[in-house]
Write an enzyme that holds these catalytic residues in place. Structure first.
Site, PDB file in Angstrom:
ATOM      1  N   ARG A 277       1.015  -1.223   0.373  1.00  0.00           N
ATOM      2  CA  ARG A 277      -0.286  -0.029   0.277  1.00  0.00           C
ATOM      3  C   ARG A 277       0.984   1.575  -0.197  1.00  0.00           C
ATOM      4  O   ARG A 277       0.335   2.108  -0.936  1.00  0.00           O
ATOM      5  CB  ARG A 277      -1.342   0.353   1.386  1.00  0.00           C
ATOM      6  CG  ARG A 277      -1.778   1.194   1.407  1.00  0.00           C
ATOM      7  CD  ARG A 277      -2.851   1.124   2.507  1.00  0.00           C
ATOM      8  NE  ARG A 277      -2.799  -0.489   3.356  1.00  0.00           N
ATOM      9  CZ  ARG A 277      -3.877  -1.262   2.657  1.00  0.00           C
ATOM     10  NH1 ARG A 277      -4.734  -0.786   2.389  1.00  0.00           N
ATOM     11  NH2 ARG A 277      -4.366  -2.290   3.529  1.00  0.00           N
ATOM     12  N   CYS A 343     -26.305  -3.964  -7.752  1.00  0.00           N
ATOM     13  CA  CYS A 343     -27.618  -4.535  -7.215  1.00  0.00           C
ATOM     14  C   CYS A 343     -27.608  -5.878  -6.363  1.00  0.00           C
ATOM     15  O   CYS A 343     -27.572  -7.184  -5.564  1.00  0.00           O
ATOM     16  CB  CYS A 343     -28.330  -5.893  -8.010  1.00  0.00           C
ATOM     17  SG  CYS A 343     -28.924  -5.067  -9.504  1.00  0.00           S
TER      18      CYS A 343
HETATM   19  C1  LIG Z   1      -0.057  -8.481   2.072  1.00  0.00           C
HETATM   20  C2  LIG Z   1       0.950  -7.982   2.835  1.00  0.00           C
HETATM   21  C3  LIG Z   1       1.830  -7.214   2.447  1.00  0.00           C
HETATM   22  C4  LIG Z   1       1.734  -5.580   2.041  1.00  0.00           C
HETATM   23  O1  LIG Z   1       0.623  -5.260   3.172  1.00  0.00           O
HETATM   24  P1  LIG Z   1       0.534  -3.194   2.931  1.00  0.00           P
HETATM   25  O2  LIG Z   1      -0.151  -3.332   4.248  1.00  0.00           O
HETATM   26  O3  LIG Z   1       0.023  -3.780   1.948  1.00  0.00           O
HETATM   27  O4  LIG Z   1       2.127  -3.057   3.482  1.00  0.00           O
HETATM   28  C5  LIG Z   1       3.713  -7.599   2.664  1.00  0.00           C
HETATM   29  N1  LIG Z   1       3.256  -8.749   3.277  1.00  0.00           N
HETATM   30  C6  LIG Z   1       2.666  -9.716   3.493  1.00  0.00           C
HETATM   31  C7  LIG Z   1       3.008 -11.345   3.243  1.00  0.00           C
HETATM   32  C8  LIG Z   1       1.046  -9.156   2.936  1.00  0.00           C
HETATM   33  O5  LIG Z   1       0.426 -10.689   3.017  1.00  0.00           O
END
Ligand SMILES: *Cc1c(COP(=O)(O)O)cnc(C)c1O
Length: 420
Positions: A277, A343
């Protein structure tokens, strides 16, 4: 549209910082609903994160946005890739990530995923495979795996913006910390090249949750000190939060980095981080056009052409995404709910927003849509998925075409024994 000239940029890019005229031009040229990803901002986010963790290896969590444009940009910037499936692994390698900078994280992996990952690991011995269950260790051994192995630990602590994404609390992920040294020893005995430890506490760590993040890292550090195996790295996962609300502060990355280093004191291994993210969320917006307006009591319902099949986070997690009207003229504001064309009563992008009185044909922008946006889009309601445009300086290019009705029936039309 990339904002300032500073390489790492401002720590936050708000929806209000996007140029309305540029966004209107993109919607006019490419139609709606439309995802817009600004690659210059992706580079800034990477530079800022890498700057805060100068000695760490940074892997992009591909599941946040697996678009080739994003993967190529981050590979060129120097990031590695964390892949959660065979498909992500294939896309990361195809986009040019060096296998030495690619980790495959197996979460209850289907047999086809493990077959594929083991084949890739044999071809590219520099690839790292992370497992979070004894079963996965056994299944890797059955496939003759002898590559670089990392163990995912379930730290028993969770941070995050919603229960459903607090993976640290969820025993689905990782082996309990108390069993970790035994599983590591078992993996080494089976001939795996044990190189690392991993934990991911959850998604969306905010300034108030840095303590929980530190607790996860401490748990990993304890395991790293306990095992007799020499570890190359300790991977503390991703989860670095971004401010979704307009009044929320940016995550204090320097503080997170300092607390992470402090928790790893005395551990002789490289730090690895896996942001998803943080690198892409504020680099993306979703553009959608209002097609229906209803005034019901004190609320105005703005029906738009994007909804839960375009951006599912509000419907799935109750997530807040900022919404902005891109109309050029001044209008009085109203209490508005923005809803989609599906919907389902959960098909909402945002409720109770103070927005200029909407009219049919208005363009709206939904912010922080660069992470878990198009990636989670679906064809539910037989709705084709949206197009994606990548911006790079003055260039705007369609990097994923808008799907058509033919795409919706493609797998039926090409089934070996199609239903007549
Ligand atoms: C989803 C995930 C991330 C990244 O998470 P963010 O919140 O997008 O930074 C990193 N490592 C693992 C193992 C994940 O499942």
């Amino acid at each position: 549209m990339s904002g300032d000239g500073d390489a790492s940029g401002a720590s936050v890019r708000r929806l209000a910082d996007w140029d309305a005229e540029d966004l209107r031009a993109l919607a006019a040229e490419f139609g709606t609903p439309l995802y817009v990803d600004d690659l210059a901002r992706v580079r800034q986010n990477y530079a800022r994160l890498a700057g805060a963790f100068p000695d760490a290896e940074v892997l992009f969590a591909v599941k946040a946005n697996a678009g080739r444009h994003v993967l190529r940009t981050l590979a060129a910037a120097g990031a590695g890739a964390e892949c959660a499936s065979a498909g992500e692994l294939a896309r990361a390698l195809d986009a040019g990530f060096d296998p030495a900078d690619v980790h495959y994280t197996a979460v209850n992996p289907p047999a086809e995923d493990l077959d594929y990952a083991c084949r890739i690991a044999a071809e590219h011995p520099a690839l790292t495979v992370t497992a979070g269950a004894r079963d996965t260790v056994e299944r890797l051994a059955e496939r003759g795996f002898a590559g670089r192995f990392c163990l995912r630990v379930h730290p028993g602590v969770g941070a995050g913006h919603s229960e459903s994404v607090s993976t640290g609390k969820d025993a689905k992920f990782g082996v309990p910390a108390a069993d970790a040294t035994a599983v590591l020893a078992d993996a080494a005995e089976r001939g795996f090249d044990v190189v690392g430890l991993h934990a991911h506490a959850g998604s969306g760590i905010t300034n108030d949750q840095i303590e929980e993040h530190e607790a996860v890292v401490s748990t990993l550090a304890d395991v790293a000190r306990e095992t007799d195996l020499a570890l190359e790295f300790v991977d503390v996962g991703g989860g670095f939060g971004v401010p979704y609300r307009e009044d929320e502060d940016a995550l204090d990355l320097e503080r997170v980095a300092a607390r992470t280093r402090a928790a790893l004191d005395g551990v002789d291994a490289t730090l690895t981080v896996e942001p998803g993210r943080y690198l892409v969320a504020d680099a993306g917006v979703l553009l959608t056009e209002v097609n229906t307006v209803k005034r019901v009591g004190d609320t105005t319902i703005a029906g738009a052409d994007a909804g839960m099949t375009t951006l599912v986070r509000p419907a799935m997690y109750g997530s807040y995404h900022p919404i902005r009207s891109l109309v050029a003229e001044e209008r009085a504001t109203e209490n508005v709910s923005v809803v989609g064309p599906v919907c389902e009563s959960t098909d909402v992008l945002g409720e109770d927003r103070d927005l200029p009185a909407p009219e049919r044909g208005d363009l709206l922008a939904v912010g922080n849509a660069g992470a878990y946006g198009v990636e989670m889009a679906s064809q539910y309601n037989s709705r084709p998925r949206p197009a994606v445009v990548a911006l790079d300086g003055d260039d705007a290019e369609v990097v994923r075409r808008r799907e058509t009705l033919a795409d919706v029936t493609l797998a039926e039309d090409t089934a070996s024994d199609p239903y007549p």
